[in-house]
Design an enzyme around this catalytic site. Structure first.
Site, mmCIF file in Angstrom:
data_model
loop_
_atom_site.group_PDB
_atom_site.id
_atom_site.type_symbol
_atom_site.label_atom_id
_atom_site.label_comp_id
_atom_site.label_asym_id
_atom_site.label_seq_id
_atom_site.Cartn_x
_atom_site.Cartn_y
_atom_site.Cartn_z
ATOM 1 N N VAL A 153 0.831 -1.201 0.000
ATOM 2 C CA VAL A 153 0.000 0.000 0.000
ATOM 3 C C VAL A 153 0.867 1.253 0.000
ATOM 4 O O VAL A 153 0.577 2.225 -0.704
ATOM 5 C CB VAL A 153 -0.938 0.000 1.228
ATOM 6 C CG1 VAL A 153 -1.779 1.269 1.263
ATOM 7 C CG2 VAL A 153 -1.826 -1.242 1.219
ATOM 8 N N GLU A 154 1.935 1.230 0.773
ATOM 9 C CA GLU A 154 2.763 2.418 0.959
ATOM 10 C C GLU A 154 3.590 2.754 -0.280
ATOM 11 O O GLU A 154 3.630 3.900 -0.715
ATOM 12 C CB GLU A 154 3.696 2.225 2.161
ATOM 13 C CG GLU A 154 3.013 2.335 3.506
ATOM 14 C CD GLU A 154 2.660 3.782 3.855
ATOM 15 O OE1 GLU A 154 3.094 4.689 3.128
ATOM 16 O OE2 GLU A 154 1.947 3.998 4.850
#
Length: 467
Positions: free
Chosen positions: A114-115
């Site tokens: 996600v990051e």
């Protein structure tokens, strides 16, 4: 009747308790504690890293429309999931091992999806950097060095330690993984203020009920979506790459200044692969004064040490100088026998800059490492004897290391073929398919970026047969 009067207050208390529990459940309707970690066979060792991650799931599953949206989104982009998973393969064992050692949920190993899409060089608009996307101030708080030479936010080991320290603190602070994750994205102060505001208004203070920016509101749903796909990839038509449940890299420390390209050549690795494990260096040289930690694949450590021991030439093509503040760049260049333009290029200085404004400059050394060392994309010849069957070296003959590092590259140059770009092709996937590097594809095709178009014809190393 007397008994009924005595029981009536007790019945009312029980009903009130049920109502209170029901209200709490309504407020936390999304906290579905499905115990996914017990749905696997724990009597056998994990088959691979993905299986090991599934066994450690411990955060309650989140279920809402946003999770459905992001699950569908990732499932409809299988090439992107594959690319992220392939990148993750280098780091997963180390990260999951640390999570297990600390007793943390293995879902956190999916957070870099996600990051940063598991890209250690990812840089956001807010200057968050690395696998775990630390902003400069938080990185400094967790002792990630950021200076002219290196940025440890990009170091997979240092940043993982810092991220797990931070996540552990946030969970202790919030007592809830959803709120801890929201705090990681938005900041614990911002989340605390949002909770206080909701509480003062008599509203629920759970993650999904808070007034948050869209990025934070979608943050946990994105992680849950990745978790859903990793939990059951076959359900979504996703094929995960093979990532064995074994260490991929280890760390060695060296006490000599060394060019990044030289270190890659000593390890007999393509420069791109070496930099994927060692992305923190801002300059082309690694300083011994920093006690550098070099991350190398396990099967390259012996090769690296042997080559380093045998090689007797320069390991760096740079020398470090410390000019006086305001000193003329022209005078510095002249004193070291290089042109002003060379000095600017070596230190990425603008054409309008005429005086030194930094404490350190790099000067090209007059004696560079042997030419063979600069070929960081070296790969052993397919005709080389297999390990354990190498012929004995005659007395006085050059060692395997010195021969490889000092002799000119006399191997025949590969011919070229073409590949017609299909939907979903990326430079990375093509580099893996044709056993080459992204840099080689870019140079061969004069590409500035990574964008490809369906139907585009790309030249790739290989035979003269059209692809």
């Amino acid at each position: 009747m007397k008994t009924l009067r005595l029981l009536l207050p007790l019945i009312l208390v029980v009903l009130a308790g049920c109502a209170t529990r029901h209200q709490t459940a309504d407020q936390r309707q999304v906290y579905v504690a499905e115990d996914t970690s017990r749905t696997v066979d724990l009597t056998h060792p994990p088959r691979d890293m993905w299986d090991r991650i599934r066994r450690g799931f411990a955060i309650p599953n989140l279920r809402n429309e946003r999770v459905d949206y992001w699950t569908d989104y990732y499932a409809s982009h299988p090439q992107s999931v594959l690319l992220m998973s392939q990148r993750a393969g280098k780091y997963l064992y180390y990260i999951v091992d640390e999570l297990n050692r600390r007793g943390l949920p293995t879902e956190l190993a999916l957070l870099p999806f996600v990051e940063s899409a598991y890209n250690p060089n990812a840089l956001s608009r807010s200057q968050a950097s690395g696998l775990w996307q630390f902003i400069p101030s938080t990185g400094q708080h967790y002792k990630l060095e950021q200076d002219w030479w290196r940025d440890q936010r990009r170091d997979p080991v240092a940043s993982t330690q810092a991220a797990l320290d931070y996540l552990s603190y946030l969970y202790d602070f919030q007592g809830d993984w959803y709120l801890a994750l929201a705090s990681y994205n938005w900041g614990e102060g911002a989340v605390k203020r949002a909770m206080d505001k909701a509480s003062d208004a008599g509203k629920p203070t759970g993650y999904t009920a808070l007034d948050m920016p869209d990025e934070t509101r979608n943050y946990v749903p994105k992680l849950q979506a990745i978790k859903n796909i990793i939990a059951r990839p076959e359900k979504f038509g996703i094929t995960l790459p093979n990532v064995s449940n074994a260490p991929y890299f280890t760390t060695v420390h060296k006490s000599r200044d060394m060019d990044v390209a030289v270190a890659a050549a000593l390890a007999e690795m393509p420069l791109e692969d070496f930099q994927a494990l060692n992305p923190s260096y801002n300059r082309p040289v690694i300083l011994a004064a920093h006690n550098p930690a070099l991350h190398l694949p396990l099967d390259k450590v012996g090769v690296f040490n042997e080559n380093l021991e045998s090689y007797t030439g320069r390991l760096s093509s740079w020398q470090v100088v410390h000019p006086q503040k305001g000193q003329s760049l022209a005078s510095i260049a002249k004193a070291h026998g290089i042109t002003l333009n060379q000095l600017r290029q070596a230190n990425k200085l603008g054409s309008k800059q005429t005086r030194a404004t930094v404490a350190t400059l790099l000067i090209p050394a007059r004696e560079a490492p042997a030419g063979g060392l600069m070929l960081a994309s070296y790969q052993a010849s397919a005709t080389e004897p297999a390990a354990g069957h190498a012929p004995a070296r005659q007395a006085g003959a050059p060692s395997r290391a010195s021969a490889r590092l000092n002799a000119p590259d006399l191997r025949p140059k590969p011919s070229v073929r073409t590949h017609t770009i299909r939907q979903g092709d990326t430079l990375y996937s093509l580099a893996r398919r044709y056993n080459t590097s992204v840099d080689a594809l870019r140079k061969l095709n004069n590409l500035k970026g990574s964008s490809l178009s369906a139907g585009q014809r790309l030249r790739v190393p290989g035979t003269d047969v059209q692809g």
